[in-house]
Design an enzyme around this catalytic site. Structure first.
Site, PDB file in Angstrom:
ATOM      1  N   ALA A 268      23.575 -10.493 -47.323  1.00  8.51           N
ATOM      2  CA  ALA A 268      22.815  -9.970 -48.465  1.00  8.51           C
ATOM      3  C   ALA A 268      23.748  -9.216 -49.407  1.00  8.51           C
ATOM      4  CB  ALA A 268      21.720  -9.032 -47.962  1.00  8.51           C
ATOM      5  N   LYS A 269      23.196  -8.853 -50.555  1.00  6.41           N
ATOM      6  CA  LYS A 269      23.969  -8.161 -51.601  1.00  6.41           C
ATOM      7  C   LYS A 269      24.778  -6.985 -51.069  1.00  6.41           C
ATOM      8  CE  LYS A 269      23.718  -9.613 -55.890  1.00  6.41           C
ATOM      9  NZ  LYS A 269      24.728 -10.580 -55.467  1.00  6.41           N
ATOM     10  N   ARG A 270      24.166  -6.228 -50.156  1.00  5.33           N
ATOM     11  CA  ARG A 270      24.860  -5.022 -49.681  1.00  5.33           C
ATOM     12  C   ARG A 270      26.169  -5.364 -48.949  1.00  5.33           C
ATOM     13  NH1 ARG A 270      23.150  -4.631 -44.104  1.00  5.33           N
ATOM     14  NH2 ARG A 270      21.467  -6.152 -43.884  1.00  5.33           N
ATOM     15  N   HIS A 271      26.335  -6.621 -48.552  1.00  6.17           N
ATOM     16  CA  HIS A 271      27.573  -7.032 -47.881  1.00  6.17           C
ATOM     17  C   HIS A 271      28.670  -7.402 -48.878  1.00  6.17           C
ATOM     18  CE1 HIS A 271      24.548  -8.022 -44.631  1.00  6.17           C
ATOM     19  NE2 HIS A 271      25.362  -7.173 -44.033  1.00  6.17           N
ATOM     20  N   GLY A 272      28.329  -7.456 -50.170  1.00  9.35           N
ATOM     21  CA  GLY A 272      29.320  -7.881 -51.170  1.00  9.35           C
ATOM     22  C   GLY A 272      28.809  -9.110 -51.895  1.00  9.35           C
TER      23      GLY A 272
END
Ligand code: GLU
Length: 487
Positions: A255-259
């Site tokens: 997801a976005k929070r991973h980059g």
């Protein structure tokens, strides 16, 4: 298996092209191309509330960038169109009508309040069987029609068998079986008249004569429902292939929070499409558990479903970076020039007043090739090509063990010789400058150091002989003259 291999990639237009989805598209495409089959793109845009304008264009753009082509799709049409589900509503209604007529579906009038109460109660009871309780399943078709005509809002639900099991045969997971009593009567047409995925995808896969449905393992719980719809419609189901997921390194869904998660972000980071294709294919597929570098043609040649893994794959940006470096190193100057000029026109950088063309890219590749890991690395190595007056302090021209006077003499001699050098290529430049340093009784490093600052403004630059060739005689001589004046 059907006679013809026809596979579809069925994105929902809900945002930027996520690499998890693109990995599915790649598997579809490789599978189709390996077997000489057809690859189709179908846009699943029946969930109006999740639709994001422009997503289809971005999706197609990403696929094109990766070198993926399709035989039928929203932009090019085809025999089985339209390829937007929102333009196929009457087909879904026809199927729903057939299911209503056969008793395999019924209209449901339960309000959303009742359904959420039901859900809450099931949680409190820790119910084993969850979902819809079948309240409207006994309402006869004619009563239901009267209520609809009187203006009541309804959905259409598919009637799942109450007992027994539904058995399927997944291409990767083999035999799978599901208890019917655990599966509720699910919605196939919503109150806005749009179908759900459970109906639309089946109708379309059937009408479009899809031979293999490849989708991620998340859809496995829906598999028995879909098989039941096929049975009720009297249609032969395609082969189902449930692919492993793409997870982040913490083993949660990427997801976005991973980059970065969108293919476009990786494109902007300067990845080569061939590296991206190579890396994403290895997320869930391998040839022999050791070969890692493949061109797209090699992937087409080797790709089979037998080698698709059952376990989820982990996306590792470090590995992708490494693989990108290998693909860059292995690219021919021509391939790299195509990629670089394409990259510069898509993502103009501050180093260049306007995006340089392919000829320029080809000219500078020898200067940057060995030092690039991504396409972004090239421009910062080349600013001096675009500056009328290269920025440096005059003292920087004066190398260790030299003074201004000697530097001026050395630069003058180099300028004079270079101004008549023909051909003006790397080898001749080197063959001229090395002996010249001896003649002038300075170290090669001293001569080249001054020339480097004079022509590039940098203390560390791409290989100097190649740089001088790429700059050309006129610009080189002009820069050296300019340097002499500044001393
Ligand atoms: N529209 C679905 C999705 O984007 C497609 C699933 C499928 O391929 O059947 O997840």
């Amino acid at each position: 298996m059907a006679d013809r291999v026809r596979v579809r990639f069925a994105p929902s237009p809900t945002g930027e092209p996520h690499i998890g989805n693109i990995r599915t598209a790649i598997f579809d495409w490789l599978f189709a191309r390996h077997l000489g089959g057809e690859f189709i793109i179908r846009v699943e845009d029946t969930d109006q509330s999740r639709k994001v304008e422009g997503s289809v264009e971005l999706m197609l753009k990403s696929l094109k960038w990766l070198g993926i082509d399709w035989d039928e799709g929203p932009d090019i049409g085809g025999e089985y169109g339209p390829y937007y589900q929102s333009e196929r509503l009457e087909r879904y209604q026809e199927a729903a009508d057939a299911l209503l007529a056969s008793g395999d579906a019924y209209r449901c009038f339960c309000s959303s309040e009742r359904l959420s109460e039901l859900r809450k109660q099931q949680q409190v009871d820790r119910a084993v069987v969850t979902g819809y309780d079948g309240k409207c399943s006994d309402v006869s078709n004619s009563d239901a029609l009267d209520r609809v005509n009187a203006g009541e809002s309804a959905v259409i639900r598919f009637r799942m068998p109450d007992d027994g099991v539904t058995e399927g045969n997944d291409e990767i997971h083999g035999k799978v079986s599901f208890e019917n009593n655990l599966l509720d009567d699910f919605v196939i047409i919503k109150s806005d008249g749009f179908p759900t995925y459970h109906l639309a995808s089946i109708v379309d896969d059937h009408l479009m004569e899809i031979s293999h449905v490849t989708r991620t393992i998340e859809w496995l719980p829906s598999y028995p429902r879909h098989l039941q719809v096929y049975r009720a419609m009297g249609w032969e189901p395609p082969t189902f292939v449930h692919l492993p997921l793409v997870l982040a390194t913490d083993r949660t869904k990427l997801a976005k929070r991973h980059g970065a998660t969108s293919v476009l972000e990786f494109q902007e980071m300067g990845m080569l499409p061939s590296a991206m294709m190579n890396y994403l294919t290895l997320l869930g597929w391998s040839l022999d558990d050791k070969t890692e570098i493949f061109s797209s043609d090699e992937l087409i040649k080797h790709f089979t479903l037998e080698r698709v893994s059952k376990s989820d794959a982990v996306f590792d940006i470090e590995k992708l970076n490494w693989m990108n470096g290998v693909h860059i190193r292995d690219s021919s100057p021509e391939e790299l020039a195509d990629a670089l000029s394409g990259y510069w026109s898509e993502y103009p950088t501050s180093e260049f007043p306007s995006p340089p063309d392919r000829d320029f890219a080809l000219k500078v590749i020898p200067l940057v090739h060995a030092r690039m890991k991504t396409l972004t690395d090239a421009a910062p190595l080349l600013p001096f090509f675009f500056q009328d007056r290269i920025g440096y302090e005059p003292e920087e021209l004066v190398q260790k063990g030299m003074d201004s006077e000697r530097t001026r003499i050395v630069l003058n001699a180099a300028s004079e010789k270079l101004s008549t050098l023909d051909p003006f290529d790397t080898e001749s430049i080197e063959n001229l400058l090395r002996p010249l340093s001896k003649e002038l009784d300075v170290k090669v490093g001293q001569l080249l150091g001054s020339l480097r600052v004079a022509t590039t403004g940098l203390k560390v630059s791409p290989p100097i002989f190649e740089t001088i060739e790429a700059l050309g005689r006129d610009q080189t001589v002009k820069s050296i003259q300019d340097a002499i004046e500044r001393l």
